[in-house]
Design a protein around this motif. Structure first.
Motif, mmCIF file in Angstrom:
data_model
loop_
_atom_site.group_PDB
_atom_site.id
_atom_site.type_symbol
_atom_site.label_atom_id
_atom_site.label_comp_id
_atom_site.label_asym_id
_atom_site.label_seq_id
_atom_site.Cartn_x
_atom_site.Cartn_y
_atom_site.Cartn_z
ATOM 1 N N ARG A 17 32.727 2.359 6.684
ATOM 2 C CA ARG A 17 33.639 2.701 5.577
ATOM 3 C C ARG A 17 33.569 1.673 4.455
ATOM 4 N N THR A 18 33.495 0.415 4.840
ATOM 5 C CA THR A 18 33.447 -0.654 3.833
ATOM 6 C C THR A 18 32.147 -0.578 3.047
ATOM 7 N N THR A 19 31.060 -0.253 3.761
ATOM 8 C CA THR A 19 29.771 -0.091 3.083
ATOM 9 C C THR A 19 29.857 1.030 2.043
ATOM 10 N N ASN A 20 30.456 2.141 2.443
ATOM 11 C CA ASN A 20 30.622 3.257 1.494
ATOM 12 C C ASN A 20 31.446 2.832 0.289
ATOM 13 N N ASP A 21 32.460 2.037 0.587
ATOM 14 C CA ASP A 21 33.388 1.605 -0.444
ATOM 15 C C ASP A 21 32.725 0.704 -1.481
ATOM 16 N N ILE A 22 31.974 -0.292 -1.014
ATOM 17 C CA ILE A 22 31.432 -1.285 -1.954
ATOM 18 C C ILE A 22 29.934 -1.142 -2.200
ATOM 19 N N GLY A 23 29.277 -0.272 -1.406
ATOM 20 C CA GLY A 23 27.864 0.007 -1.673
ATOM 21 C C GLY A 23 26.919 -1.131 -1.309
ATOM 22 N N ASP A 24 27.338 -1.983 -0.415
ATOM 23 C CA ASP A 24 26.478 -3.111 -0.038
ATOM 24 C C ASP A 24 26.719 -3.402 1.445
ATOM 25 N N ARG A 25 25.727 -2.986 2.254
ATOM 26 C CA ARG A 25 25.897 -3.057 3.707
ATOM 27 C C ARG A 25 26.022 -4.496 4.217
#
Ligand code: GLN
Length: 293
Positions: A17-25
């Motif tokens: 979810r955080t990756t989706n949110d900020i676009g940086d895995r």
């Protein structure tokens, strides 16, 4: 996931979810590691574990700060530098990869001094988070090196002190001292290596990233019309503080090599050299006090 945790998300899901949110895995992983208190392999093996509300709240608070543009490193409150995980915040500069190379040179020169004399005395002037000096302490033979970490800013020295605490036994030879450049050093001591990452950016320089100007301490960055105000002070005073044959290592700006070479030679340094960083830019000035005199 047990039934009573059915509402909870897993560590892995939080990361996704955080990756989706900020676009940086990668950044999302660091944020989730700090939020969950799990790092590295612990994090990797906990992907199916449920997270707590407190973890989610911590993550949300970090994401809110990040969304204002605050640099990721400050939001995380920690950043890695060579072998260390340093606590950092807005009182100090974010440790930069090129400074890891500066520290590497200081570590090599310290090792050579230890090889020659059995021990070494080192100073990291304007230490900030303690990145350079604490790396020297951490990477030098145990018990062989005394290292002075100095800063004119008591707030920065507090950060260095916190990071020193993380070194345990490896920090035994570290001393902290408040003061500007050589003023912080004890009069009786001569040094085998003096290293500094001083402020070296020209006032008002357009080359500094806007985020750096907005968030990082100006006092650690800017140094007069040509950025050399503090380098001049260092070059003028350093030879008196070095043991004969001792080395000075200074981080500099990419176009300051010729000027800094001239300054160091003018004040009597020999074997002056400018080394490039991994990006191919002039970055590390070094020179030594002559063996005799
Ligand atoms: N390299 C830093 C920057 O421009 C400057 C560091 C310094 O002045 N010591 O972001």
């Amino acid at each position: 996931m047990p039934d009573d945790q059915a509402g909870a998300v897993s560590v892995g899901e939080l990361w996704r979810r955080t990756t989706n949110d900020i676009g940086d895995r990668a950044a999302a992983r660091w944020l989730c590691e700090v939020a969950t208190g799990l790092s590295g392999s612990e994090f990797a093996t906990a992907l199916d574990e449920p997270v707590t509300e407190a973890m989610v709240a911590h993550l949300d608070a970090m994401l809110a700060r990040r969304s204002t543009g605050e640099p990721l490193q400050y939001v995380l409150g920690q950043w890695s530098f060579r072998h260390l995980d340093l606590a950092i915040d807005r009182r100090v500069l974010i440790p930069r990869p090129e400074t890891e190379e500066v520290a590497g040179v200081a570590i090599e020169l310290t090792a050579a001094a230890v090889e020659q004399r059995g021990s070494a005395v080192v100073a990291d002037l304007g230490t900030g988070s303690g990145a350079i000096g604490l790396s020297v302490a951490y990477e030098s033979p145990l018990g062989a090196v005394e290292i002075w970490l100095t800063d004119r800013d008591p707030d920065a020295l507090d950060v260095a002190r916190a990071n020193l605490a993380g070194l345990g036994q490896r920090g035994a030879g570290v001393r902290l001292a408040l003061g500007s450049w050589f003023d912080a050093l004890p009069d009786h001591e001569v040094f085998d290596v003096i290293v500094a990452n001083p402020p070296y950016v020209a006032d008002g320089s357009a080359e500094v990233e806007p985020d750096v100007v907005a968030w990082e301490p100006a006092g650690a960055l800017f140094a007069g019309p040509d950025g050399l105000d503090h380098v001049r002070t260092l070059a003028a005073g350093v030879l008196d503080r070095l043991r004969p044959g001792g080395w000075v290592v200074i981080e500099i700006g990419a176009r300051q090599g010729p000027a800094v070479t001239e300054l160091l030679e003018h004040h009597g340094a020999v074997d002056v050299a400018i080394r490039r960083d991994a990006a191919g830019l002039d970055r590390i000035a070094l020179g030594r006090r002559p063996d005799i005199g």
